[in-house]
Design a protein around this motif. Sequence first.
Motif, PDB file in Angstrom:
ATOM      1  N   UNK A 142      33.478  40.987  42.130  1.00  0.00           N
ATOM      2  CA  UNK A 142      34.420  40.368  43.061  1.00  0.00           C
ATOM      3  C   UNK A 142      34.693  38.927  42.628  1.00  0.00           C
ATOM      4  N   UNK A 143      35.971  38.548  42.702  1.00  0.00           N
ATOM      5  CA  UNK A 143      36.380  37.227  42.265  1.00  0.00           C
ATOM      6  C   UNK A 143      36.821  37.174  40.819  1.00  0.00           C
ATOM      7  N   UNK A 144      36.572  38.246  40.092  1.00  0.00           N
ATOM      8  CA  UNK A 144      36.935  38.298  38.687  1.00  0.00           C
ATOM      9  C   UNK A 144      38.370  38.711  38.458  1.00  0.00           C
ATOM     10  N   UNK A 145      38.706  38.902  37.181  1.00  0.00           N
ATOM     11  CA  UNK A 145      40.077  39.223  36.790  1.00  0.00           C
ATOM     12  C   UNK A 145      40.100  40.394  35.816  1.00  0.00           C
ATOM     13  N   UNK A 146      41.209  41.110  35.854  1.00  0.00           N
ATOM     14  CA  UNK A 146      41.502  42.151  34.879  1.00  0.00           C
ATOM     15  C   UNK A 146      42.988  42.125  34.583  1.00  0.00           C
ATOM     16  N   UNK A 147      43.352  42.568  33.395  1.00  0.00           N
ATOM     17  CA  UNK A 147      44.770  42.683  33.032  1.00  0.00           C
ATOM     18  C   UNK A 147      45.032  44.114  32.594  1.00  0.00           C
TER      19      UNK A 147
END
Length: 125
Positions: A14-19
């Motif tokens: 949680x709080x992270x990023x993905x593309x």
Amino acid sequence: QVQLVESGGGLVQAGGSLRLSCAASGRTFSNYAMAWFRQAPGKEREFVAAISWTGSNTYNADSVKGRFTISRDNAKNTVHLQMDSLKPEDTAVYYCAARRGRAIGGGTLGEYDYWGQGTQVTVSS
């Protein structure tokens, strides 16, 4: 006929990023408006974001506004979904969709003519 292949899913805190990326092949990519949808276990598929053929018009679902960004590169026949500040409730299979015509589509599944197989996104708390 348009073939769509998603990639970039995975497990993130949680709080992270993905593309996410969606590679299109077949017909002229720029003739299609594109969108992302998602489907969580036991729930219906829901709209996430849409983009017009030029990329100048975009539209996000309220649940992802300010966190997700849709974009496209017509030279590379790809559409992306940058997902930031991810939450556990974003966990779902994410699908790329194509709609005949250049105008931006809405959030209705029936508007879209072609679908990818999906990529799993899991957000841990």
